[in-house]
Design a protein around this motif. Structure first.
Motif, PDB file in Angstrom:
ATOM      1  N   LEU B  42     -47.380 -23.318  29.951  1.00 28.86           N
ATOM      2  CA  LEU B  42     -47.228 -22.781  31.307  1.00 28.86           C
ATOM      3  C   LEU B  42     -46.010 -21.842  31.413  1.00 28.86           C
ATOM      4  O   LEU B  42     -46.131 -20.742  31.973  1.00 28.86           O
ATOM      5  N   PRO B  43     -44.836 -22.215  30.854  1.00 27.04           N
ATOM      6  CA  PRO B  43     -43.697 -21.276  30.939  1.00 27.04           C
ATOM      7  C   PRO B  43     -43.992 -19.926  30.281  1.00 27.04           C
ATOM      8  O   PRO B  43     -43.631 -18.886  30.819  1.00 27.04           O
ATOM      9  N   LEU B  44     -44.681 -19.951  29.123  1.00 26.92           N
ATOM     10  CA  LEU B  44     -44.993 -18.680  28.453  1.00 26.92           C
ATOM     11  C   LEU B  44     -46.036 -17.895  29.261  1.00 26.92           C
ATOM     12  O   LEU B  44     -45.942 -16.670  29.387  1.00 26.92           O
ATOM     13  N   ALA B  45     -46.998 -18.594  29.827  1.00 31.33           N
ATOM     14  CA  ALA B  45     -48.010 -17.927  30.674  1.00 31.33           C
ATOM     15  C   ALA B  45     -47.329 -17.252  31.868  1.00 31.33           C
ATOM     16  O   ALA B  45     -47.675 -16.123  32.242  1.00 31.33           O
ATOM     17  N   PHE B  46     -46.344 -17.910  32.445  1.00 32.54           N
ATOM     18  CA  PHE B  46     -45.597 -17.309  33.565  1.00 32.54           C
ATOM     19  C   PHE B  46     -44.822 -16.075  33.104  1.00 32.54           C
ATOM     20  O   PHE B  46     -44.752 -15.081  33.814  1.00 32.54           O
ATOM     21  N   ARG B  47     -44.232 -16.160  31.908  1.00 33.79           N
ATOM     22  CA  ARG B  47     -43.476 -15.007  31.378  1.00 33.79           C
ATOM     23  C   ARG B  47     -44.414 -13.814  31.176  1.00 33.79           C
ATOM     24  O   ARG B  47     -44.067 -12.677  31.498  1.00 33.79           O
ATOM     25  N   ILE B  48     -45.620 -14.105  30.663  1.00 32.57           N
ATOM     26  CA  ILE B  48     -46.606 -13.038  30.439  1.00 32.57           C
ATOM     27  C   ILE B  48     -47.010 -12.421  31.790  1.00 32.57           C
ATOM     28  O   ILE B  48     -47.044 -11.197  31.942  1.00 32.57           O
ATOM     29  N   ALA B  49     -47.282 -13.300  32.751  1.00 35.30           N
ATOM     30  CA  ALA B  49     -47.710 -12.829  34.079  1.00 35.30           C
ATOM     31  C   ALA B  49     -46.619 -11.961  34.720  1.00 35.30           C
ATOM     32  O   ALA B  49     -46.901 -10.905  35.294  1.00 35.30           O
ATOM     33  N   ARG B  50     -45.384 -12.418  34.592  1.00 36.58           N
ATOM     34  CA  ARG B  50     -44.256 -11.674  35.168  1.00 36.58           C
ATOM     35  C   ARG B  50     -44.113 -10.300  34.502  1.00 36.58           C
ATOM     36  O   ARG B  50     -43.886  -9.290  35.151  1.00 36.58           O
ATOM     37  N   LEU B  51     -44.277 -10.276  33.180  1.00 35.78           N
ATOM     38  CA  LEU B  51     -44.142  -9.025  32.428  1.00 35.78           C
ATOM     39  C   LEU B  51     -45.169  -7.992  32.878  1.00 35.78           C
ATOM     40  O   LEU B  51     -44.862  -6.805  33.013  1.00 35.78           O
ATOM     41  N   PHE B  52     -46.405  -8.441  33.124  1.00 37.37           N
ATOM     42  CA  PHE B  52     -47.459  -7.510  33.532  1.00 37.37           C
ATOM     43  C   PHE B  52     -47.587  -7.393  35.063  1.00 37.37           C
ATOM     44  O   PHE B  52     -48.487  -6.700  35.554  1.00 37.37           O
ATOM     45  N   ALA B  53     -46.714  -8.087  35.772  1.00 37.57           N
ATOM     46  CA  ALA B  53     -46.721  -8.085  37.249  1.00 37.57           C
ATOM     47  C   ALA B  53     -48.092  -8.475  37.804  1.00 37.57           C
ATOM     48  O   ALA B  53     -48.631  -7.830  38.712  1.00 37.57           O
ATOM     49  N   LEU B  54     -48.663  -9.506  37.213  1.00 33.41           N
ATOM     50  CA  LEU B  54     -49.962 -10.024  37.653  1.00 33.41           C
ATOM     51  C   LEU B  54     -49.848 -11.539  37.825  1.00 33.41           C
ATOM     52  O   LEU B  54     -48.862 -12.148  37.398  1.00 33.41           O
ATOM     53  N   SER B  55     -50.884 -12.139  38.433  1.00 29.81           N
ATOM     54  CA  SER B  55     -50.873 -13.606  38.499  1.00 29.81           C
ATOM     55  C   SER B  55     -51.475 -14.160  37.204  1.00 29.81           C
ATOM     56  O   SER B  55     -52.173 -13.430  36.475  1.00 29.81           O
ATOM     57  N   ILE B  56     -51.216 -15.424  36.943  1.00 26.49           N
ATOM     58  CA  ILE B  56     -51.742 -16.046  35.714  1.00 26.49           C
ATOM     59  C   ILE B  56     -53.276 -15.971  35.700  1.00 26.49           C
ATOM     60  O   ILE B  56     -53.885 -15.675  34.668  1.00 26.49           O
ATOM     61  N   GLU B  57     -53.881 -16.204  36.875  1.00 30.71           N
ATOM     62  CA  GLU B  57     -55.351 -16.187  36.951  1.00 30.71           C
ATOM     63  C   GLU B  57     -55.931 -14.809  36.642  1.00 30.71           C
ATOM     64  O   GLU B  57     -57.078 -14.691  36.222  1.00 30.71           O
ATOM     65  N   GLU B  58     -55.141 -13.762  36.880  1.00 27.87           N
ATOM     66  CA  GLU B  58     -55.639 -12.412  36.591  1.00 27.87           C
ATOM     67  C   GLU B  58     -55.586 -12.089  35.093  1.00 27.87           C
ATOM     68  O   GLU B  58     -56.192 -11.126  34.638  1.00 27.87           O
ATOM     69  N   ILE B  59     -54.865 -12.903  34.360  1.00 30.88           N
ATOM     70  CA  ILE B  59     -54.748 -12.666  32.907  1.00 30.88           C
ATOM     71  C   ILE B  59     -55.592 -13.681  32.129  1.00 30.88           C
ATOM     72  O   ILE B  59     -56.285 -13.328  31.173  1.00 30.88           O
ATOM     73  N   PHE B  60     -55.519 -14.934  32.552  1.00 33.48           N
ATOM     74  CA  PHE B  60     -56.219 -15.999  31.819  1.00 33.48           C
ATOM     75  C   PHE B  60     -57.422 -16.511  32.611  1.00 33.48           C
ATOM     76  O   PHE B  60     -57.352 -16.660  33.834  1.00 33.48           O
ATOM     77  N   ASP B  61     -58.479 -16.795  31.862  1.00 32.14           N
ATOM     78  CA  ASP B  61     -59.704 -17.306  32.472  1.00 32.14           C
ATOM     79  C   ASP B  61     -60.092 -18.570  31.700  1.00 32.14           C
ATOM     80  O   ASP B  61     -60.356 -18.515  30.491  1.00 32.14           O
ATOM     81  N   ASP B  62     -60.120 -19.713  32.379  1.00 33.20           N
ATOM     82  CA  ASP B  62     -60.372 -20.969  31.676  1.00 33.20           C
ATOM     83  C   ASP B  62     -61.863 -21.277  31.498  1.00 33.20           C
ATOM     84  O   ASP B  62     -62.223 -22.358  31.052  1.00 33.20           O
ATOM     85  N   GLU B  63     -62.737 -20.354  31.843  1.00 33.92           N
ATOM     86  CA  GLU B  63     -64.186 -20.620  31.692  1.00 33.92           C
ATOM     87  C   GLU B  63     -64.725 -20.028  30.397  1.00 33.92           C
ATOM     88  O   GLU B  63     -64.174 -19.105  29.869  1.00 33.92           O
TER      89      GLU B  63
END
Lengths: 130, 63
Positions: B42-63
């Motif tokens: 989760l911390p790395l996912a947040f760092r990625i989201a912050r870097l791309f200025a997007l939400s986690i859901e806009e980058i990762f899809d759990d389906e």
């Protein structure tokens, strides 16, 4: 490996090299250097244990410097090595008890198995995530 | 887990090494995440989201 990770790895390599040298000193020193002087052997033993503890802390620092995937790979390799080490040690000891071994099992054999297992499982885990 | 990391990286013309440096992880980790072989914490996912200025859901899809 990032530059932040390179320093602890170099430190671990130095500590490991020091531990190998301290172990060699303890193994060969009594016979070739100080003719089984008890005091000198105790000093060599203390040195070997101290460098071993230093190596342990250095290893801990090195693992902490890794990122989460690299830590996961290390954990997988360490867990497999522990399991194989336990299985090997148990079976190996039993082989001597039931007289299937013509020589006495020594700890160095176990260390060789652990080292080889760790290297192989580390390579396999790294390949899996490539 | 599927993700858009490779597309987002390509849009910015970054190499895996560039992204790895920005996130302070190894290039192997970026590669494994892009290929879906490794799910980030989760911390790395947040760092990625912050870097791309997007939400986690806009980058990762759990389906």
């Amino acid at each position: 490996m990032t530059s932040i990770q390179a320093r602890p790895t170099t430190s671990l390599a130095i500590w490991t090299g020091g531990w190998v040298l301290a172990t060699a000193l303890l193994s060969f020193g009594p016979r070739f250097l100080w003719h089984y002087s008890e005091a000198a052997t105790l000093v060599a033993l203390a040195l070997q244990v101290a460098v071993g503890i230093g190596m342990l802390f250095s290893l801990r620092q090195q693992v902490r410097s890794l990122d989460e995937l690299q830590q996961k790979i290390q954990l997988e390799a360490a867990a497999t090595t522990l399991a194989i080490g336990l299985i090997f040690a148990g079976s190996y000891q039993m082989l001597q008890d039931v007289r299937l071994l013509g020589f006495t099992p020594t700890i160095s054999h176990l260390m060789i198995v652990l080292a080889i297992t760790y290297m192989v499982t580390l390579l396999m885990a790294r390949r899996r995530y490539q | 887990m599927k993700n858009r990391l490779k597309v987002l990286r390509a849009e910015r013309d970054w190499t895996q090494a560039d992204l790895a440096e920005r996130l302070d992880v190894s290039r192997q980790t970026i590669n494994a995440i892009e290929k879906g072989k490794f799910d980030p914490s989760l911390p790395l996912a947040f760092r990625i989201a912050r870097l791309f200025a997007l939400s986690i859901e806009e980058i990762f899809d759990d389906e």
